[in-house]
Design a protein around this motif. Sequence first.
Motif, PDB file in Angstrom:
ATOM      1  N   PRO A 194       0.801  -1.242   0.000  1.00 44.25           N
ATOM      2  CA  PRO A 194       0.000   0.000   0.000  1.00 44.25           C
ATOM      3  C   PRO A 194       0.830   1.287   0.000  1.00 44.25           C
ATOM      4  O   PRO A 194       0.376   2.315  -0.505  1.00 44.25           O
ATOM      5  CB  PRO A 194      -0.816  -0.112   1.301  1.00 44.25           C
ATOM      6  CG  PRO A 194      -0.886  -1.579   1.578  1.00 44.25           C
ATOM      7  CD  PRO A 194       0.425  -2.141   1.102  1.00 44.25           C
ATOM      8  N   THR A 196       3.709   1.674  -1.508  1.00 47.30           N
ATOM      9  CA  THR A 196       4.575   1.710  -2.683  1.00 47.30           C
ATOM     10  C   THR A 196       3.922   2.485  -3.810  1.00 47.30           C
ATOM     11  O   THR A 196       2.780   2.218  -4.184  1.00 47.30           O
ATOM     12  CB  THR A 196       4.895   0.280  -3.153  1.00 47.30           C
ATOM     13  OG1 THR A 196       5.527  -0.435  -2.092  1.00 47.30           O
ATOM     14  CG2 THR A 196       5.821   0.298  -4.359  1.00 47.30           C
ATOM     15  N   THR A 197       4.613   3.454  -4.358  1.00 43.01           N
ATOM     16  CA  THR A 197       4.101   4.237  -5.488  1.00 43.01           C
ATOM     17  C   THR A 197       4.604   3.650  -6.801  1.00 43.01           C
ATOM     18  O   THR A 197       5.485   2.787  -6.825  1.00 43.01           O
ATOM     19  CB  THR A 197       4.548   5.709  -5.401  1.00 43.01           C
ATOM     20  OG1 THR A 197       5.962   5.765  -5.649  1.00 43.01           O
ATOM     21  CG2 THR A 197       4.237   6.298  -4.041  1.00 43.01           C
ATOM     22  N   SER A 198       4.067   4.164  -7.895  1.00 40.15           N
ATOM     23  CA  SER A 198       4.520   3.698  -9.205  1.00 40.15           C
ATOM     24  C   SER A 198       5.990   4.018  -9.424  1.00 40.15           C
ATOM     25  O   SER A 198       6.685   3.311 -10.159  1.00 40.15           O
ATOM     26  CB  SER A 198       3.668   4.326 -10.309  1.00 40.15           C
ATOM     27  OG  SER A 198       3.756   5.732 -10.264  1.00 40.15           O
ATOM     28  N   ASP A 233       0.161   3.990 -14.401  1.00 43.74           N
ATOM     29  CA  ASP A 233       1.268   3.220 -13.832  1.00 43.74           C
ATOM     30  C   ASP A 233       2.104   2.596 -14.935  1.00 43.74           C
ATOM     31  O   ASP A 233       3.333   2.605 -14.900  1.00 43.74           O
ATOM     32  CB  ASP A 233       0.741   2.104 -12.919  1.00 43.74           C
ATOM     33  CG  ASP A 233       0.206   2.628 -11.597  1.00 43.74           C
ATOM     34  OD1 ASP A 233       0.603   3.734 -11.201  1.00 43.74           O
ATOM     35  OD2 ASP A 233      -0.602   1.927 -10.972  1.00 43.74           O
ATOM     36  N   SER A 385      -1.641   9.688  -9.592  1.00 42.23           N
ATOM     37  CA  SER A 385      -1.656   9.153  -8.233  1.00 42.23           C
ATOM     38  C   SER A 385      -0.474   9.639  -7.409  1.00 42.23           C
ATOM     39  O   SER A 385      -0.626   9.975  -6.229  1.00 42.23           O
ATOM     40  CB  SER A 385      -1.683   7.619  -8.265  1.00 42.23           C
ATOM     41  OG  SER A 385      -0.488   7.108  -8.818  1.00 42.23           O
ATOM     42  N   THR A 389      -0.648  11.992  -4.159  1.00 45.03           N
ATOM     43  CA  THR A 389      -0.054  11.542  -2.898  1.00 45.03           C
ATOM     44  C   THR A 389       0.825  12.638  -2.306  1.00 45.03           C
ATOM     45  O   THR A 389       0.766  12.921  -1.103  1.00 45.03           O
ATOM     46  CB  THR A 389       0.777  10.264  -3.125  1.00 45.03           C
ATOM     47  OG1 THR A 389      -0.046   9.238  -3.667  1.00 45.03           O
ATOM     48  CG2 THR A 389       1.381   9.776  -1.816  1.00 45.03           C
ATOM     49  N   SER A 533      -3.234   7.207   2.578  1.00 48.58           N
ATOM     50  CA  SER A 533      -3.441   5.807   2.200  1.00 48.58           C
ATOM     51  C   SER A 533      -3.663   5.684   0.695  1.00 48.58           C
ATOM     52  O   SER A 533      -4.077   6.629   0.024  1.00 48.58           O
ATOM     53  CB  SER A 533      -4.651   5.227   2.933  1.00 48.58           C
ATOM     54  OG  SER A 533      -5.847   5.832   2.458  1.00 48.58           O
ATOM     55  N   ARG A 534      -3.369   4.502   0.151  1.00 47.69           N
ATOM     56  CA  ARG A 534      -3.563   4.230  -1.273  1.00 47.69           C
ATOM     57  C   ARG A 534      -5.030   4.396  -1.653  1.00 47.69           C
ATOM     58  O   ARG A 534      -5.364   4.936  -2.718  1.00 47.69           O
ATOM     59  CB  ARG A 534      -3.091   2.808  -1.582  1.00 47.69           C
ATOM     60  CG  ARG A 534      -2.946   2.492  -3.064  1.00 47.69           C
ATOM     61  CD  ARG A 534      -2.392   1.075  -3.253  1.00 47.69           C
ATOM     62  NE  ARG A 534      -2.185   0.773  -4.645  1.00 47.69           N
ATOM     63  CZ  ARG A 534      -1.077   1.049  -5.324  1.00 47.69           C
ATOM     64  NH1 ARG A 534      -0.074   1.660  -4.711  1.00 47.69           N
ATOM     65  NH2 ARG A 534      -0.955   0.732  -6.586  1.00 47.69           N
ATOM     66  N   GLU A 535      -5.933   3.968  -0.754  1.00 50.56           N
ATOM     67  CA  GLU A 535      -7.375   4.078  -1.026  1.00 50.56           C
ATOM     68  C   GLU A 535      -7.808   5.539  -1.098  1.00 50.56           C
ATOM     69  O   GLU A 535      -8.621   5.915  -1.942  1.00 50.56           O
ATOM     70  CB  GLU A 535      -8.162   3.342   0.071  1.00 50.56           C
ATOM     71  CG  GLU A 535      -7.999   1.840   0.091  1.00 50.56           C
ATOM     72  CD  GLU A 535      -6.652   1.393   0.629  1.00 50.56           C
ATOM     73  OE1 GLU A 535      -6.229   0.258   0.337  1.00 50.56           O
ATOM     74  OE2 GLU A 535      -6.003   2.212   1.352  1.00 50.56           O
ATOM     75  N   VAL A 537      -5.996   8.124  -1.991  1.00 51.96           N
ATOM     76  CA  VAL A 537      -5.485   8.704  -3.232  1.00 51.96           C
ATOM     77  C   VAL A 537      -6.314   8.240  -4.420  1.00 51.96           C
ATOM     78  O   VAL A 537      -6.714   9.049  -5.278  1.00 51.96           O
ATOM     79  CB  VAL A 537      -4.003   8.326  -3.426  1.00 51.96           C
ATOM     80  CG1 VAL A 537      -3.512   8.791  -4.792  1.00 51.96           C
ATOM     81  CG2 VAL A 537      -3.148   8.928  -2.324  1.00 51.96           C
ATOM     82  N   GLN A 538      -6.597   6.949  -4.498  1.00 47.41           N
ATOM     83  CA  GLN A 538      -7.347   6.407  -5.636  1.00 47.41           C
ATOM     84  C   GLN A 538      -8.757   6.984  -5.704  1.00 47.41           C
ATOM     85  O   GLN A 538      -9.287   7.225  -6.787  1.00 47.41           O
ATOM     86  CB  GLN A 538      -7.398   4.886  -5.552  1.00 47.41           C
ATOM     87  CG  GLN A 538      -6.062   4.217  -5.848  1.00 47.41           C
ATOM     88  CD  GLN A 538      -6.118   2.706  -5.736  1.00 47.41           C
ATOM     89  OE1 GLN A 538      -7.014   2.149  -5.092  1.00 47.41           O
ATOM     90  NE2 GLN A 538      -5.154   2.029  -6.346  1.00 47.41           N
TER      91      GLN A 538
END
Length: 829
Positions: A194, A196-198, A233, A385, A389, A533-535, A537-538
């Motif tokens: 979670p 880790t970015t692209s 990505d 994304s 972030t 959190s990844r959620e 951002v998405q």
Amino acid sequence: MLQTLVEEDAQTRVRSLSLQAPSRPPSRGGSQCEHGAHVVKLPAATSSSLRSGSTSVQQIGEHASFALFHLKPCLRTETALKNQEMELIRNKERLQFFKWCSKAFKNVNVVPPDVGTVHQVNMEYLSRVVQVSDGFIYPDSVVGTDSHTTMINGLGILGWGVGGIESEAVMLGQPVSLTLPQVVGCKLVGNINPLTTSIDIVLGITKHLRQAGIAGKFVEFFGPGVSQLSAPDRTTIANMCPEYNATVSFFPVDQVTLKHFKKTNFTQEKLELLESYMKAVKLFRSYEDPSEDPEYSEVIEINLSSMVPYVSGPKRPQDRVAVSNMKEDFQSCLDEKVGFKGFHISKEKQETRIPFLHCGQEYQLAHGSVVIAAVISCTNNCNPSVMLTAGLLAKKAVEAGLVVKPYIRTSLAPGSGMVTHYLSTSGVLPYFSQLGFEVIGYGCATCVGNTAPLPEGVVDAIKQGDLVACGVLSGNRHFEGRLCDCVRANYLASPPLVVAYAIAGTVGINFEKEPLGVTSEGKEVYLHDIWPSREEVQQIEEDKVISSIFKDLRGRMEKGNTFWNNIDCPDSVLFPWDHKSTYIRSPCFFSKLSKEVPPPQSIESAHALLFLGDKVTTDHISPAGSIARVSAAAKYLLSKRLTPREFNSYGARRGNDAVMTRGTFASIKLQNRFIGKSGPKTLHIPSGQTLDVFEAAERYQRDGIPLIILAGKDYGSGNSRDWVAKGPYLLGVRAVIAESFEKLHKNQLVGMGIMPLEFLPGQNADSLELSGKERFTIALPETLSPRQQLTVKTSQGKSFLVTAMFDTDMDVIFFQHGGLLRYVARTLL
């Protein structure tokens, strides 16, 4: 079928908000120097004219180094427009030439200035995936003149970068030829962490593929891990393809790709055609179904769950460092001898701290202090994304009471107006600004060395303590000395990590164990406290970003630019060259061109212009960035009665061969063994004098002496630039003898009629005991063939064999014609 796109470079299409593009106003003349409250004193005439709205372009230009985003909105808009107007006026001659091209040639389409960065325009507006023409349907493809062209492979479109020489020939009807490549399958498995970015993923994949030795090969991604990657990505991963030396990194179309196109520039009818055609020709993929996996020449497996946040540096993109190990790794860089990672700082000097004053307040610099922090989104980080972030991290940092030290040269360089648009729409842009990351403009900035000058106190402190100061940026180019002469350690990082390191003020920090900062109330704040959190951002990306940015792009493309629309250009078949112009000159590549192909001419008694080592990059060879005031190019411009502030950059003057030739091998980091230290100098062997490279070459040409270059391994790695071959050609270089070549650069040399010659395996200049000061004779037979061995004789009586690195019969033909351009010219004649 190949679609060739001719687009203006990013530096020309910049919408500059400040000529010097600073992230903060200069200290001198300012009554305050705190985030969000910059007050800069201007001369009375300028201040009053700003209030009255009558400021001239010249006045704004003289005082454009203040931070525009601290002005009132109305003045900010007016000033931005005036700076934009000035930037376009400075490049008017180039724009006129581009506009003439769009009218004089049927197959040239020019994207107007101030629309968006070339890579995003390519992908989101010009992409077709499936071409329909004259009743035929066929896959879309692209040949680009930029190393970032491979981004397009993330959308299922085959594309790769070539030099400007090849692209010019393509526009005139000459096909691109290449040997049939091996196709390597890169299987992605595992689940993404979670945090880790692209960018973390792309740096990890870059390291794996670089170690796998896939130079010159096609890479195709497959496996269940691919379906976890969004279309942005995938384009981010494909963008780094040149860094691990593959020709392309391809992601076949799947449902994720279709979903992305539905939100961009595709109608339902086009989507249905695309899907049905791609499935019919078996170019559509379901990554979760192993039965659809193709057979590859070889397979490399990468586990995505092993990816953790990384940075890359301090000198090369392939040197990856886990963020958790960053503090220890930087310490080891101080200890190690000078090399690709080391700086060799003695133990007693590693604790050096130098105090200095900035805006009336005292600060300290040490080894590892961050002095440049640039959030850049032109290529790697066009992925929304990672920018979101970073924006959300900035928001949480501000809300927690954290700040960035004001002497750090912070900047935010969006890849296009779309990035600014979605950062503004999502509400994070003001928080970027409060931390000092203000929008400086659109176009090549920190990556190419266009960083605003560091405060004098910072520069003095670095020099006084011989400090290894650091730059952190979210771009993908960071070779030593490229960002700033006095900043020796530079790290590539994801945008949120750039913000985090800027807040910390040093790279010598363990984010897991040490606080990012302390609030005014004395509360310690850790990175995990403010990491979104990844959620989260998405959710924002889906709700507010994707569809809005492409709607904005369509509007900008259709509307164009008022300045561009009003530009007058010649209405003639031949372009009327202005011999007084210092921007656009008639190139001399076709001077003394005969209709007949001349017989092969041996190289007789040549001198070595340069004696180089390993890893000479295109940054060392090709002119890039600002024009140094003591350079040969500067002397030429001064002779044309231009002042240093009118020099502009090499990128802006790439249409003037007199400037570009003088800027070839003008890098301050060029390591020439004739000299023994870095710098754009060489030895003029007959006289024994140390001269600028151009001055030495000019003297050799005046005396009728041909030139060669001696080099080590991986000669010509890095960006794709046509001047890496055009420059040496105009300097009089006839051949380059190296241990190995980067494939694209080798093709560029052939395209300009320069012989790429390789030492035999196990041999090099040292093993052959060459001093470089000998004279070299290379005999050419009447008929050449690919990979033929030739004999080199020296004036000292030695002789050795080299391999002529012509891959195909067409390469030989191009060379015999004196280069690809001359071949095309004779064909047209």
